[in-house]
Design a protein around this motif. Structure first.
Motif, short mmCIF file in Angstrom:
data_model
loop_
_atom_site.label_atom_id
_atom_site.label_comp_id
_atom_site.label_asym_id
_atom_site.label_seq_id
_atom_site.Cartn_x
_atom_site.Cartn_y
_atom_site.Cartn_z
N ARG A 14 0.95 -1.21 -0.24
CA ARG A 14 -0.08 0.01 0.06
C ARG A 14 0.81 1.26 -0.12
NH1 ARG A 14 -4.79 0.25 4.31
NH2 ARG A 14 -5.63 -1.23 2.68
N ILE A 15 0.80 2.14 -1.06
CA ILE A 15 1.78 3.21 -1.33
C ILE A 15 0.99 4.29 -1.55
CG2 ILE A 15 3.38 3.95 -2.71
CD1 ILE A 15 4.52 1.12 -3.50
N LEU A 16 1.35 5.30 -0.78
CA LEU A 16 0.74 6.80 -0.73
C LEU A 16 1.65 7.47 -1.53
CD1 LEU A 16 -1.01 8.91 0.60
CD2 LEU A 16 0.61 9.37 2.15
N VAL A 17 1.07 8.43 -2.80
CA VAL A 17 1.68 9.17 -3.53
C VAL A 17 1.05 10.70 -3.31
CG1 VAL A 17 1.92 9.84 -6.03
CG2 VAL A 17 1.96 7.32 -5.14
N ALA A 18 2.06 11.56 -3.11
CA ALA A 18 1.51 13.09 -2.68
C ALA A 18 2.37 13.98 -3.56
CB ALA A 18 1.60 13.17 -1.30
N PRO A 19 1.70 14.80 -4.44
CA PRO A 19 2.58 15.73 -5.16
C PRO A 19 2.54 16.93 -4.68
CG PRO A 19 0.55 15.50 -6.25
CD PRO A 19 0.66 14.44 -5.04
N LEU A 20 3.48 17.72 -4.59
CA LEU A 20 3.47 19.37 -4.16
C LEU A 20 2.19 20.16 -4.88
CD1 LEU A 20 5.15 21.40 -2.22
CD2 LEU A 20 6.44 21.95 -4.35
N ASP A 21 1.89 21.35 -4.35
CA ASP A 21 0.63 21.96 -4.75
C ASP A 21 1.34 23.28 -5.60
OD1 ASP A 21 1.64 22.96 -2.25
OD2 ASP A 21 -0.30 24.26 -2.09
N TRP A 22 2.68 23.27 -6.06
CA TRP A 22 3.10 24.52 -6.67
C TRP A 22 2.78 24.14 -8.24
CZ3 TRP A 22 8.25 26.50 -4.48
CH2 TRP A 22 8.16 26.91 -3.26
N GLY A 23 1.29 24.69 -8.68
CA GLY A 23 1.17 24.35 -10.13
C GLY A 23 0.69 22.81 -10.27
N LEU A 24 0.16 22.81 -11.60
CA LEU A 24 -0.12 21.10 -11.69
C LEU A 24 0.99 20.18 -12.19
CD1 LEU A 24 -3.53 21.99 -13.68
CD2 LEU A 24 -3.28 21.26 -11.20
N GLY A 70 -1.60 21.89 1.35
CA GLY A 70 -0.50 22.09 0.41
C GLY A 70 0.25 23.31 1.07
N TYR A 71 1.30 23.67 0.60
CA TYR A 71 2.17 24.64 0.96
C TYR A 71 1.68 26.16 0.69
CZ TYR A 71 5.67 21.12 1.54
OH TYR A 71 6.83 19.95 1.70
N ARG A 72 0.65 26.23 -0.15
CA ARG A 72 -0.10 27.25 -0.65
C ARG A 72 0.91 28.62 -0.68
NH1 ARG A 72 -5.24 26.48 3.60
NH2 ARG A 72 -5.89 24.19 2.84
N LEU A 94 8.12 26.33 6.60
CA LEU A 94 8.57 25.60 7.60
C LEU A 94 7.69 24.89 8.36
CD1 LEU A 94 11.97 27.27 8.37
CD2 LEU A 94 11.91 25.42 6.77
N ARG A 95 6.45 25.73 8.95
CA ARG A 95 5.48 25.16 9.53
C ARG A 95 4.89 24.09 8.83
NH1 ARG A 95 4.97 30.55 11.26
NH2 ARG A 95 3.18 30.92 9.80
N ALA A 96 4.56 24.36 7.51
CA ALA A 96 3.67 23.44 6.71
C ALA A 96 4.42 22.17 6.69
CB ALA A 96 3.43 24.06 5.23
N ILE A 97 6.14 22.23 6.40
CA ILE A 97 6.57 21.07 6.38
C ILE A 97 6.64 20.10 7.61
CG2 ILE A 97 8.79 19.98 6.19
CD1 ILE A 97 9.67 22.53 4.31
N ARG A 98 6.60 20.75 8.83
CA ARG A 98 6.29 20.10 10.05
C ARG A 98 4.86 19.50 10.03
NH1 ARG A 98 9.63 24.75 12.03
NH2 ARG A 98 7.67 25.65 12.58
N GLN A 99 4.09 20.25 9.49
CA GLN A 99 2.58 19.81 9.68
C GLN A 99 2.35 18.55 9.01
OE1 GLN A 99 0.30 23.31 8.92
NE2 GLN A 99 0.57 24.11 10.93
N GLU A 100 2.92 18.64 7.67
CA GLU A 100 2.63 17.44 6.66
C GLU A 100 3.46 16.07 7.44
OE1 GLU A 100 3.78 18.24 2.91
OE2 GLU A 100 6.00 18.24 3.11
N HIS A 101 4.57 16.70 7.86
CA HIS A 101 5.44 15.35 8.76
C HIS A 101 4.33 14.68 10.04
CE1 HIS A 101 8.66 12.86 9.86
NE2 HIS A 101 8.47 13.34 11.08
N ARG A 102 3.81 15.59 10.52
CA ARG A 102 3.01 14.92 11.88
C ARG A 102 1.67 14.23 11.04
NH1 ARG A 102 4.26 19.94 14.18
NH2 ARG A 102 2.44 20.77 13.51
#
Length: 378
Positions: A14-24, A70-72, A94-102
């Motif tokens: 079971r693999i999670l795939v998650a792309p960044l939200d800077w453009g499509l 996303g990082y928005r 940096l807060r967004a990175i910490r939040q997505e890690h949690r």
């Protein structure tokens, strides 16, 4: 690595795939990764929000999709404004990175993911399962010069080295598309694998029409709308035919079409593929995912880098030097100027891409399976 999930007999990973939200682009280049995982019998889950989530849901309506903020990033209306905005947004990023890690810690516990594939999301690493970081930017270009690029690379590698391995969507040697971005002098400490270009598009044999244009208006606001306004102002006077893809999946706002000039908020992969193949020229941003799509189809392109995005400005200049495409700045943009430059440009024949992605993913799945097996106590 501490393994937290042991593979029961016969269970698919079971693999999670998650792309960044800077453009499509981060989402579109995940499409061939997802398709290859599905072909190799992996169970794929997706994560994202907004336009990226809408695009993935359209392409893969049967796959589970989790909401992941996303990082928005907010962009300025000028190159200087972009640099200033990015500087002041660093603490929030940096807060967004910490939040997505949690978020990932909780998601792994709740959904029992066996591995994660993160396209440029720095917080999606985990000590208990294999995690992959996809990026073509091992070198990050900066308008402040080489010293700033060295500082950015050290910071970039500090995050990348928390993952199990790094996948670079480019060719490993000569004939590559990203130049110094994907081929730095110093590599990360973790294993790095070149996947070849990642594109959802494939040649179908459709014949290009000399006076037919395909214009792609992807990228962040407000620059997407600024370029769109220039295109709309000029396209009414164009004597040929054109298709304009606005890069707005999920939007309800429409621009009226005519018989010769057609506007679409978004085109699914098959229609997008067909429209690009039929175009004599493609006008698009020099985002790397767009560049990979153009390479996959061998199209003559005119690139218009997003002002202030040093990566796009570097790529546009590098690819013009390689004879892959010509480019024009957004400030100089007019349809007449773009087409005049393209007709005078000597395009080099594109080289076939290497089919490395299936081998990279097969190796990854074999390694995961070997690590997930319980020890033989007999």
């Amino acid at each position: 690595m501490v393994k937290i999930n042991t593979l029961p007999p016969g269970r698919r990973p079971r693999i999670l795939v998650a792309p960044l939200d800077w453009g499509l682009g981060h989402a579109t280049r995940c499409i061939p990764v997802i398709n290859t995982l599905l072909e190799l019998q992996a169970e794929v889950w997706l994560a994202g929000e907004g336009a990226q989530a809408a695009l993935l849901k359209k392409e893969f309506p049967g796959l589970p999709l989790l909401h992941l903020q996303g990082y928005r990033v907010r962009y300025g209306r000028s190159a200087r404004g972009l640099l200033r905005n990015m500087f002041f947004q660093v603490p929030r990023l940096l807060r967004a990175i910490r939040q997505e890690h949690r978020w990932l810690q909780a998601a792994v516990q709740e959904h029992a993911f066996d591995a994660v594939i993160s396209d440029n999301r720095f917080g999606l690493y985990h000590p208990g399962i294999p995690t992959v970081f996809i990026t073509h930017q091992l070198t990050i270009k900066s308008p402040l010069g080489k010293w700033a690029e060295r500082v950015l690379q050290r910071s970039n590698y500090r995050y990348i080295n928390r993952f199990s391995e790094c996948w670079v969507p480019d060719e490993p040697g000569n004939g590559n598309l990203a130049g110094q971005l994907s081929h730095p002098q110093r590599m990360p400490a973790i294993p790095v694998y070149y996947t070849g270009i990642l594109s959802r598009l494939k040649k179908t044999g459709s014949t290009a029409q000399a006076n037919h244009l395909f214009i792609s208006l992807s990228g962040p606001e407000p620059q997407r709308s600024i370029l769109e306004n220039r295109v709309v102002a000029d396209i009414a006077r164009y004597s040929g035919t054109a298709v304009i893809a606005r890069g707005l999946p999920g939007s309800s706002t429409l621009i009226p079409s005519t018989n010769d000039i057609r506007f679409y908020n978004h085109l699914p992969a098959e229609a997008y593929n067909q429209e690009i193949e039929q175009a004599g020229y493609v006008i698009a941003r020099s985002g790397y995912s767009t560049v990979m799509d153009l390479a996959a189809l061998g199209k003559k392109a005119i690139l218009v880098p997003t002002p202030g995005q040093t990566e796009q400005e570097y790529l546009a200049a590098y690819l013009q030097q390689q004879g892959f495409s010509c480019y024009l700045s957004q400030q100089q943009f007019s349809l007449q100027a773009v087409l005049q430059k393209a007709r005078q440009f000597h395009y080099q024949e594109s080289r076939p891409a290497s089919p490395a992605l299936p081998q990279v993913i097969r190796r990854f799945l074999r390694q995961w399976q070997a690590d997930a097996q319980p020890p033989d106590l007999g």
